[in-house]
Design an enzyme around this catalytic site. Structure first.
Site, PDB file in Angstrom:
ATOM      1  N   ASN A  39     -31.877 -52.076  30.699  1.00  0.00           N
ATOM      2  CA  ASN A  39     -30.514 -51.599  30.918  1.00  0.00           C
ATOM      3  C   ASN A  39     -30.440 -50.145  30.457  1.00  0.00           C
ATOM      4  OD1 ASN A  39     -27.793 -51.139  31.021  1.00  0.00           O
ATOM      5  ND2 ASN A  39     -27.239 -52.594  29.389  1.00  0.00           N
ATOM      6  N   TRP A  40     -30.475 -49.246  31.423  1.00  0.00           N
ATOM      7  CA  TRP A  40     -30.471 -47.814  31.069  1.00  0.00           C
ATOM      8  C   TRP A  40     -29.090 -47.343  30.598  1.00  0.00           C
ATOM      9  CZ3 TRP A  40     -33.712 -44.489  35.054  1.00  0.00           C
ATOM     10  CH2 TRP A  40     -35.043 -44.928  35.025  1.00  0.00           C
ATOM     11  N   LYS A  41     -28.055 -48.118  30.846  1.00  0.00           N
ATOM     12  CA  LYS A  41     -26.674 -47.687  30.569  1.00  0.00           C
ATOM     13  C   LYS A  41     -26.439 -46.323  31.240  1.00  0.00           C
ATOM     14  CE  LYS A  41     -26.890 -50.494  26.482  1.00  0.00           C
ATOM     15  NZ  LYS A  41     -26.393 -50.817  25.145  1.00  0.00           N
ATOM     16  N   HIS A  82     -21.525 -57.344  30.543  1.00  0.00           N
ATOM     17  CA  HIS A  82     -22.112 -56.746  29.347  1.00  0.00           C
ATOM     18  C   HIS A  82     -21.012 -56.519  28.304  1.00  0.00           C
ATOM     19  CE1 HIS A  82     -23.942 -53.770  26.710  1.00  0.00           C
ATOM     20  NE2 HIS A  82     -25.095 -54.248  27.116  1.00  0.00           N
ATOM     21  N   GLU A 127     -20.275 -54.093  26.560  1.00  0.00           N
ATOM     22  CA  GLU A 127     -19.576 -52.804  26.701  1.00  0.00           C
ATOM     23  C   GLU A 127     -18.525 -52.876  27.809  1.00  0.00           C
ATOM     24  OE1 GLU A 127     -23.151 -50.479  27.034  1.00  0.00           O
ATOM     25  OE2 GLU A 127     -23.617 -50.990  24.958  1.00  0.00           O
ATOM     26  N   GLU A 144     -26.668 -61.606  23.942  1.00  0.00           N
ATOM     27  CA  GLU A 144     -26.727 -60.331  23.230  1.00  0.00           C
ATOM     28  C   GLU A 144     -25.668 -60.318  22.134  1.00  0.00           C
ATOM     29  OE1 GLU A 144     -28.517 -56.993  25.803  1.00  0.00           O
ATOM     30  OE2 GLU A 144     -26.436 -57.182  26.391  1.00  0.00           O
ATOM     31  N   GLY A 173     -27.662 -51.753  20.147  1.00  0.00           N
ATOM     32  CA  GLY A 173     -27.706 -50.332  19.816  1.00  0.00           C
ATOM     33  C   GLY A 173     -27.607 -50.023  18.332  1.00  0.00           C
ATOM     34  N   SER A 221     -31.214 -54.455  20.391  1.00  0.00           N
ATOM     35  CA  SER A 221     -32.196 -53.698  19.598  1.00  0.00           C
ATOM     36  C   SER A 221     -33.624 -54.231  19.690  1.00  0.00           C
ATOM     37  CB  SER A 221     -31.745 -53.603  18.138  1.00  0.00           C
ATOM     38  OG  SER A 221     -30.538 -52.861  18.043  1.00  0.00           O
ATOM     39  N   GLY A 273     -32.168 -52.197  26.007  1.00  0.00           N
ATOM     40  CA  GLY A 273     -31.391 -50.984  26.208  1.00  0.00           C
ATOM     41  C   GLY A 273     -32.185 -49.754  25.798  1.00  0.00           C
ATOM     42  N   GLY A 274     -31.913 -49.255  24.596  1.00  0.00           N
ATOM     43  CA  GLY A 274     -32.517 -48.000  24.119  1.00  0.00           C
ATOM     44  C   GLY A 274     -34.029 -47.915  24.318  1.00  0.00           C
TER      45      GLY A 274
HETATM   46  P1  PGA Z   1     -30.128 -52.114  22.931  1.00  0.00           P
HETATM   47  O1  PGA Z   1     -29.161 -52.520  24.145  1.00  0.00           O
HETATM   48  O2  PGA Z   1     -31.502 -52.664  23.254  1.00  0.00           O
HETATM   49  O3  PGA Z   1     -30.101 -50.616  22.903  1.00  0.00           O
HETATM   50  O4  PGA Z   1     -29.583 -52.725  21.710  1.00  0.00           O
HETATM   51  C1  PGA Z   1     -29.249 -53.765  24.764  1.00  0.00           C
HETATM   52  C2  PGA Z   1     -28.139 -53.926  25.749  1.00  0.00           C
HETATM   53  O5  PGA Z   1     -27.031 -53.423  25.495  1.00  0.00           O
HETATM   54  O6  PGA Z   1     -28.309 -54.547  26.812  1.00  0.00           O
END
Ligand code: PGA
Length: 251
Positions: free
Chosen positions: A10-12, A95, A97, A167, A173, A212, A233-234
């Site tokens: 997930n590049w966001k 998600h 977010e 998640e 994050g 994370s 994500g990151g």
């Molecule tokens: P993260 O994000 O690996 O940076 O914690 C995961 C996600 O939001 O899907």
């Protein structure tokens, strides 16, 4: 039952054409086991470029969101049909977010899951509790309340075409990954919750852990019996780290 292992990125709202180039040139050459799929979800403007650079059958394209509407006067929305035409096979739905910043409700999320399925797109349905909810032992109640509207909307049988990403919001994050034991326990609960409605379907659903995940933690997380991969994500923005995470997927 042997379930599909999925490593999703997930590049966001990150990345650019250079990242499309470097990620594809690195992961195209990885030989994945037959039951492993990699799903990369860049931002919409990069979908076409990404699609044109994939040369490995194990790598799939995903979107980060999808409209619950089919077509019409919905400025700024992207329909499942449009994504399908762009070779998108998966879409992240719900998600945390989207739930918190964009106020998406569980009902809306259920409609998005339905729209994805109706267009041959596999939804990656995200669920997860906040830190306060975990501290007050509401995790199972919260996860059930996030899952049930989707089950009510599409029916439990349709979950054979749904991927679930657990998640915990407090782990996204933040660098605070759930321990493999805690993640396994929660994944087991999710599978049991689905099994109460259909044991065979529950057994076949791929459950991903997200929050994370990095190259140092992925192997132990993915080794848990109810964890079938991850939503990253990151760490998915760092080419070498993502490559290492891909190589720790259980085949
Ligand atoms: P993260 O994000 O690996 O940076 O914690 C995961 C996600 O939001 O899907």
């Amino acid at each position: 039952m042997s379930r599909q292992t999925i490593i999703a990125a997930n590049w966001k709202m990150n990345g650019n054409l250079a990242l499309v180039e470097s990620i594809t040139s690195t992961i195209n050459s990885i030989e994945f086991a037959d039951n492993v799929k990699v799903v990369v979800c860049p931002s919409y403007p990069y979908l076409a470029a990404f699609a044109s650079k994939i040369s490995n059958d194990s790598i799939n394209l995903g979107a980060q969101n999808i409209s619950e509407y089919a077509k019409g006067a919905y400025t700024g929305e992207i329909s499942a049909d449009m994504l399908n035409e762009m070779s998108v096979g998966y879409a992240i739905v719900g998600h945390s977010e989207r739930r918190s910043i964009f106020r998406e409700t569980s009902t809306q999320i259920a409609h998005k899951v339905k729209a994805a399925l109706a267009n041959g797109i596999t939804p990656i349905l995200c669920i997860g509790e906040s830190e306060a909810e975990r501290m007050t032992e509401q995790t199972e109640t919260v996860l059930s309340a996030q899952l049930q509207p989707v089950i009510d909307e599409i029916g439990i049988e349709s979950f054979k075409n749904v991927v679930i990403a657990y998640e915990p919001v407090w782990a996204i994050g933040t660098g605070k990954t759930a321990s493999p034991e805690m993640a396994q326990e929660t994944h087991k609960f999710i599978r049991r919750f689905l099994a109460e409605q259909n044991a065979e379907i529950a057994d076949g659903v791929s459950l991903l852990y997200g929050g994370s995940v990095n190259a140092a933690t992925s192997e132990e997380l993915f080794a848990q019996p109810d964890i079938d991969g991850g939503l990253i994500g990151g760490a998915s923005l760092k080419v070498d780290e993502f490559k290492t995470i891909c190589s720790t997927s259980k085949g």
